[in-house]
Motif scaffolding. Sequence first.
Motif, PDB file in Angstrom:
ATOM      1  N   ARG A 144      46.725  49.454  56.355  1.00  0.00           N
ATOM      2  CA  ARG A 144      47.431  50.548  55.683  1.00  0.00           C
ATOM      3  C   ARG A 144      48.156  51.390  56.726  1.00  0.00           C
ATOM      4  O   ARG A 144      47.617  51.660  57.811  1.00  0.00           O
ATOM      5  N   GLU A 161      41.073  47.575  45.720  1.00  0.00           N
ATOM      6  CA  GLU A 161      41.636  48.177  46.927  1.00  0.00           C
ATOM      7  C   GLU A 161      40.499  48.593  47.849  1.00  0.00           C
ATOM      8  O   GLU A 161      39.400  48.932  47.386  1.00  0.00           O
ATOM      9  N   TYR A 174      40.413  55.047  47.058  1.00  0.00           N
ATOM     10  CA  TYR A 174      40.739  53.649  46.772  1.00  0.00           C
ATOM     11  C   TYR A 174      39.590  53.026  45.977  1.00  0.00           C
ATOM     12  O   TYR A 174      38.466  52.920  46.467  1.00  0.00           O
ATOM     13  N   PRO A 213      52.341  48.590  53.713  1.00  0.00           N
ATOM     14  CA  PRO A 213      51.304  48.055  54.595  1.00  0.00           C
ATOM     15  C   PRO A 213      51.838  46.974  55.522  1.00  0.00           C
ATOM     16  O   PRO A 213      52.912  46.407  55.300  1.00  0.00           O
ATOM     17  N   ALA A 241      42.344  47.642  55.696  1.00  0.00           N
ATOM     18  CA  ALA A 241      42.031  47.388  54.288  1.00  0.00           C
ATOM     19  C   ALA A 241      41.542  45.948  54.227  1.00  0.00           C
ATOM     20  O   ALA A 241      42.287  45.027  53.870  1.00  0.00           O
ATOM     21  N   GLU A 267      51.034  57.584  52.502  1.00  0.00           N
ATOM     22  CA  GLU A 267      50.911  56.147  52.695  1.00  0.00           C
ATOM     23  C   GLU A 267      52.252  55.448  52.517  1.00  0.00           C
ATOM     24  O   GLU A 267      53.011  55.749  51.581  1.00  0.00           O
TER      25      GLU A 267
END
Length: 820
Positions: free
Chosen positions: A121, A95, A91, A135, A114, A132
């Motif tokens: 996340r 991010e 990231y 979120p 995050a 992923e």
Amino acid sequence: MATAALALVGGGIAVAVAPHVAGPSGDGTAVTPTGQRVTPWGEQTVLGDLPLNSALSPDGKRLLVTNNGQGTQSLQLVDVADREVEQTLTYKTPESLYVGLAWSPDGTKAYASAAANAKIRTFAYDGGKLTEGAPLALPTKTPDGKALNLYPAGLAVTPDGAKIVVADQLGDAVSVIDTATGAVQTAPAGSKPFAVSLSPDGKTAYITNQGGSDVSVVDVSGDQPAVVRTLPVGLHPNKSTITGDGKTLFVANGDADTVSAVDTATGEAKTISLSPYQDAPVGTNPTGLALDEKGGRLFVANSGNNDVAVVSLADGSVAGVIPSAWYPSSLAFRDGALHVTNAKGLGAGPNDGPGHPDPTSPNKTAEDQYSGSMIKGTLSSYAVPTGGELQKATEQVKNNNRPATTGVGAVVPAQPGGQSPIKHVIYVVKENRTYDQVLGDIGKGNGDPSLTLFGDDSAPNTRALAKQFTTIDNFYADAEVSANGWNWVTQANSNPYAEQMWPANYSGRKAPYPSENSNPENAAQEPGNSYVWQRLDKAGVNFRNYGFFVNNTANGAVSSDPVLDAKTDRAYRGYDLKCPDSTGTFAPLAANCGTPRVDEWIKDFTGQVSAGTVPTVQFVRLPNDHTQGTKAGAPTPQAYVADNDYALGRLVDTVSHSSIWKDTAIFVTEDDAQNGADHVDAHRTLALAISPYTQTGKVDSTFYSTASMVRTIGLIAGFKPLTQFDAYATPMSASFTANPNPAAYTAVKPSYPMTALNGANAPLAAQSSAQDLTKEDQINEATFNEAIWKSVKGADSEMPAPQHHVIGAGSASAAGDSDD
């Protein structure tokens, strides 16, 4: 590598100086900038930039690690059986990741904070891989529409997997997220909530408040979380863990060097000391915890001592300690094996490129060239030693943290306030240069001429002072950047809050600047007793402040610390690159600069000499060698350095021609070394000891650091060590002689045109102009460093890339391929 040398010790004693330098040693061991050896136990695996936390999967087969450094942040999955990194998810700013990690109870999902993105996340886990998903968002505005920065830190998932409890570190709050719907409920908590532990039934959350000395007990069983109790613990609590029956909560107290064992029913706490010796000052800085209830043991990661303590649950005694790499940050234990993340691994090493530096190298500026992001974290994995093996490990830690034997002479006393001919100390702190950048080609000391950017034209005084007095060529900043550097130069420590927070601040990830102005959470121990000036005040020693820890206001320089503020020269401008350090240099770039810094200091000092009121200690900040890179319309880097150098020369000139010169020592250093290359280590920086008692022309290659300078000032001025780090550090005795040379110094005006400004076509001018230079280092340092290099070496030159020796050959597993 520096060679062994004979150093002149105060009183004329010559001692052999150990030839060690900071950084990786190539054999899986290292030396930290403070001089501690690190000899990590067990198998070693290379991780990413600043691993701050880890979490074992429910089946115990994978370790999830969050790397939270200044550069590219990442999540990594480590196979526990073979210690290999199997997956890396990266990231880049904006991010982000932060310390929060958790698995769902069934092991099919994982969660990570995050913080800068106000979200958690979410990941599906299957076949040894994370994928992923969408979120879980946290609110970014209050109900009345005001901006909100909750900054999620620690996480915990309830046993049914239905809720995630989040410590909102910058919101002084706790949030509960419904994992099915994403609905969020938030309630106030304590100061800087950091870590979360849940009761076995999932109904009660224990939130450590890192900005204070307590734990918030939160009822999370209903629709709205609510704090129902507050439990006192030690100062600045970090991570926590709870027993399987929920009866005892263990809390690592980062600035108390203790663990609190809290009875969750009564709220009473027993204190477990982690100090390495009786009456040790603060510095153990415990961070992570792990329980072995079956074995009756608690493990504690001591980030300051670079070890893991093994604590008996039966009586709270420390059975022994196990050596780690630099800055152990988190622990995970299962089936007899302990896994330790080491945030700073084996340190930096040189940042001058493979082999010798080559300005024509095609290598571009990269994250691994910058002191703030080049250090790789590591993972240490091992079966916990017992019996004789544990005692062997304990002895190794003692040896790692044992200072070298040094001579003590007639100038620097052996005890604080002892007999010394030095009666006045002037402590000058500048900004961000390495040794090689300024002194690499002076013809003495361990320098690399090819890395010198600021020579006799722009830094004639610094170079002349280093040659004429003592050339100190093995001195290290204990910090990577200014945000922890200013903690080190003023309190000989940088606590876990600062170490966790500065990388996000520097990379534009919405964290505050964790230094200066005496914010309580920045203090390494009790807020009123952590800084040099506070110790001087308590000891009744007079001092004066010129620019340390001040804000520039309409009423002049003001410090939020009342002790420092009372002794502050209001007319001395604090950090502000629009204002010159010295007259006769660049014109002020702002209307409210007032008198150039050193001119104000000379005026104040001259009046004190006439009145016989010169204070014992003076703090003088000269910031302009920071430069503004190649920002169009700003002074060129050489002009800024020349302005700064001329100010230093004039200060020394003034003192050396005064009546107090005979009993004065001027100590000069940088807060950090982040803005340049060095062939020894990215932490190596400038240090000057200027006095009739150091005017020898000798080279002193003793291993020193920022903490050494603080220790030396304390010994002369009469205050005890602030922390374990300056207690451990070698005093700068070897830079002094008992036979003074009273000759005065005359400042040299740099020949470089100090009014020179960057043009619109200066190398990387557009990039430099876009950076925030209103406060120290709120910038992209890689671009900044490249701009400075090109401004001196030419627009077509290439800044050299660093060497890395993080793990010795054959001693570790390499990180797996990135899986974005």
